[in-house]
Design a protein around this motif. Structure first.
Motif, mmCIF file in Angstrom:
data_model
loop_
_atom_site.group_PDB
_atom_site.id
_atom_site.type_symbol
_atom_site.label_atom_id
_atom_site.label_comp_id
_atom_site.label_asym_id
_atom_site.label_seq_id
_atom_site.Cartn_x
_atom_site.Cartn_y
_atom_site.Cartn_z
ATOM 1 N N LYS A 1 0.821 -1.221 0.000
ATOM 2 C CA LYS A 1 0.000 0.000 0.000
ATOM 3 C C LYS A 1 0.850 1.264 0.000
ATOM 4 N N LYS A 2 2.111 1.126 0.408
ATOM 5 C CA LYS A 2 3.072 2.243 0.410
ATOM 6 C C LYS A 2 2.557 3.483 1.150
ATOM 7 N N VAL A 3 2.043 3.247 2.365
ATOM 8 C CA VAL A 3 1.540 4.350 3.187
ATOM 9 C C VAL A 3 2.531 4.721 4.299
ATOM 10 N N VAL A 4 3.717 4.096 4.255
ATOM 11 C CA VAL A 4 4.756 4.423 5.237
ATOM 12 C C VAL A 4 5.917 5.092 4.508
ATOM 13 N N PRO A 5 6.006 6.424 4.562
ATOM 14 C CA PRO A 5 7.103 7.122 3.875
ATOM 15 C C PRO A 5 8.451 6.758 4.489
#
Length: 566
Positions: A174-178
């Motif tokens: 989901k790539k929601v953690v920068p």
């Protein structure tokens, strides 16, 4: 007694006129009683993982021991918690309180500017932050007094393999953690492991010690830390507990906690009060995902739910909600913003449960008034002053007005904050020498002691239960090149109760509404961002040059030049 406190005649059976705040010495003293008494009962559940009261006791003691032994924090030091509703929150909260520290609840959605102000103003020594929001912490860290950072992932307390899968999905799929870099940051689970090697020493915590710096805006637009002492929270836990005790049973209740625990409403009403009665908190991490929220509700048996009007309205408009089993539901409690009659009536029709409205402020820990739980129908009132609480209506000269007349609602009781952190002048503006807190809300009282909010004295905008202060919006927007003048007002909104609208006088003729919104997205949390932008050649002002926001509000519905947010 009831002559000057007419609300007492309307109290539900069994609710006392007063509570004894001296019954407990501190919040941990109350918590320890609950942790011992309900040791094997489920305490908190999130994403299918349940922690018992015994586990919360052990884990929070480990976290408290880590803060004292490893970080060398001392009683009264400030610890910021920047988490959504995950299992780490109650562990960290109870651990910090048991260690005698002051908790600084921090909105995970803060921008760098907002976060920096809160960390600097509070003088926080340490911060616990979810990975998803750690990039903002890393950006401001050098400009704050924070010395220690503890990081955690949503899956960290969910057990293996589920926790690892959840963290992997969020970061890589989901790539929601920068990506972020924080030197010497410690993982939450490592902190617990280190703390478990030591014991949590007894800490002498008194009534006057500050439990929370709970940040709220103000007429100045600068976020201020309301100093909520152990006595304040003990009082409000007892007050709410006495009220809820008329309809809820010890060790048998389960509550849906969708409002964030960093918000004073959920912090006291859901977390502290329900722990004290041995309840189970179902933590909803992302209630904005309404289909997911309804699915979570369908899988859980719940006897209570709290929320703001927008949350109840959102649920009612989500497919499948009306098919849920509401037979166990004993309490639906609305606060944080006005409950709309249409929503309350539809809620009763769908769930069979009366949506009971309560009223409070950050400055009152928060509960001040509440409707009886056995209310047959929504009554448009904020309810009755709770035990040991006085309310009155005052005019501009601070004289108490008789029943039925409209004036400013004032509150006095043991739950009223000690004041604003390091702002004695601001404190003096809202709390009188004899203890009356001026709420800024215009109200009236009927013959039975029920209070009704009529209007707000302040220019505050209430977006989904969150306070938005025009001065802050104006200060941010005014710094944008190309703007001559700006005024911010609240306009009615079906989804959020109110939305932010700004009226702008351009310096640069080519300036667009979308450019202003893009700028605001960088500087302001989502709920503070202007939904509408109107351009004018000049702003209405008083004879001393003060912008007349009320005039702008009144004409807002008729304004032609509006641009809806994307």
């Amino acid at each position: 007694m009831s002559a000057d406190r007419p609300w007492l005649q309307s109290y539900p059976k069994g609710v006392p006129a007063t509570i004894d705040v001296n019954q407990y010495t501190s919040i941990p003293a109350i918590l320890q009683g609950a942790l011992d008494r309900f040791a094997d009962r489920p305490a908190f559940e999130n994403l299918g993982k349940v922690l018992t009261y015994r586990e919360i006791d052990t884990l929070s003691a480990s976290f408290g021991a880590y803060l004292i032994h490893d970080l060398k924090l001392k009683k009264g030091d400030r610890v910021a918690i920047m988490l959504p509703n995950v299992l780490q929150y109650p562990i960290a909260l109870f651990g910090a309180l048991r260690a005698g520290l002051t908790v600084v609840n921090t909105n995970p959605m803060y921008t760098a500017r907002e976060l920096k102000h809160q960390l600097v103003d509070s003088g926080a020594s340490a911060i616990l932050v979810l990975d998803n929001f750690a990039k903002v912490v890393s950006d401001v860290l050098p400009d704050t007094p924070v010395r220690y950072v503890i990081t955690t992932g949503i899956g960290d307390m969910l057990g293996f393999p589920k926790g690892a899968i959840v963290n992997f999905m969020l970061r890589h799929v989901k790539k929601v953690v920068p990506d972020y870099r924080i030197a010497h940051a410690v993982r939450f689970r490592d902190a617990l492991a280190r703390g478990a090697k030591n014991t949590l020493p007894p800490v002498d915590i008194r009534h006057e010690d500050i439990a929370f710096l709970q940040y709220t805006g103000g007429t100045t637009g600068v976020a201020k830390g309301a100093m909520l002492t152990h006595a304040n929270l003990i009082a409000n836990m007892q007050q709410a507990g006495a009220w809820l005790g008329t309809g809820l049973a010890l060790g048998e209740e389960s509550i849906i906690t969708a409002l964030p625990l960093y918000h004073i409403f959920a912090l006291t009403a859901n977390c502290l009060v329900f722990v004290n009665i041995g309840g189970l908190n179902h933590l909803i991490t992302n209630p904005r995902d309404m289909p997911g929220f309804v699915k979570a509700l369908s899988e859980r048996r719940f006897t209570a739910i709290t929320g703001v009007n927008t949350l109840f309205n959102g649920l009612l408009n989500t497919p499948g909600f009306d098919k849920l089993d509401f037979s166990p539901l004993k309490m639906s409690l609305g606060g944080g913003m006005a409950v709309q009659r249409a929503v309350a009536e539809r809620w009763k029709k769908v769930t069979g449960s009366t949506l009971v409205e309560a009223y409070g402020l950050t400055e009152t820990s928060p509960a001040a008034c509440m409707n009886p739980l056995d209310l047959a129908e929504y009554n448009g009132s904020i309810g009755l002053p709770i035990s040991s609480t006085e309310c009155c209506v005052m005019d501009e000269e601070f004289r108490q007005l008789p029943q039925g007349e409209v004036g400013e609602l004032c509150v006095r009781g043991p739950q009223v904050m000690a004041g604003y952190w390091q702002r004695p002048e601001e404190t003096a503006k809202v709390i009188t020498a004899d203890g009356w807190l001026h709420t800024g809300d215009m109200a009236k009282m009927d013959a039975s002691g029920f209070f009704y909010i009529v209007d707000r004295k302040k220019d505050m905008i209430l977006v989904s239960g969150f306070n938005v202060y025009p001065n802050e919006i104006e200060d941010v927007v005014a710094q944008m090149p190309g703007i001559l003048e700006v005024a911010a007002v609240g306009v009615p909104d079906d989804k959020s109760g109110e939305a932010v609208k700004i009226v702008v006088v351009k310096k640069d003729p080519s300036l667009t509404a979308e450019a202003i919104k893009a700028y605001c997205r960088q500087e302001l949390t989502g709920y503070k961002q202007p939904r509408y932008v109107e351009f004018r050649s000049e702003l209405p002002k008083s004879n001393v040059g003060k912008i007349l926001r009320r005039e702008l509000r009144d004409s807002a519905t008729a304004a032609k030049v509006e641009t809806a947010a994307h």
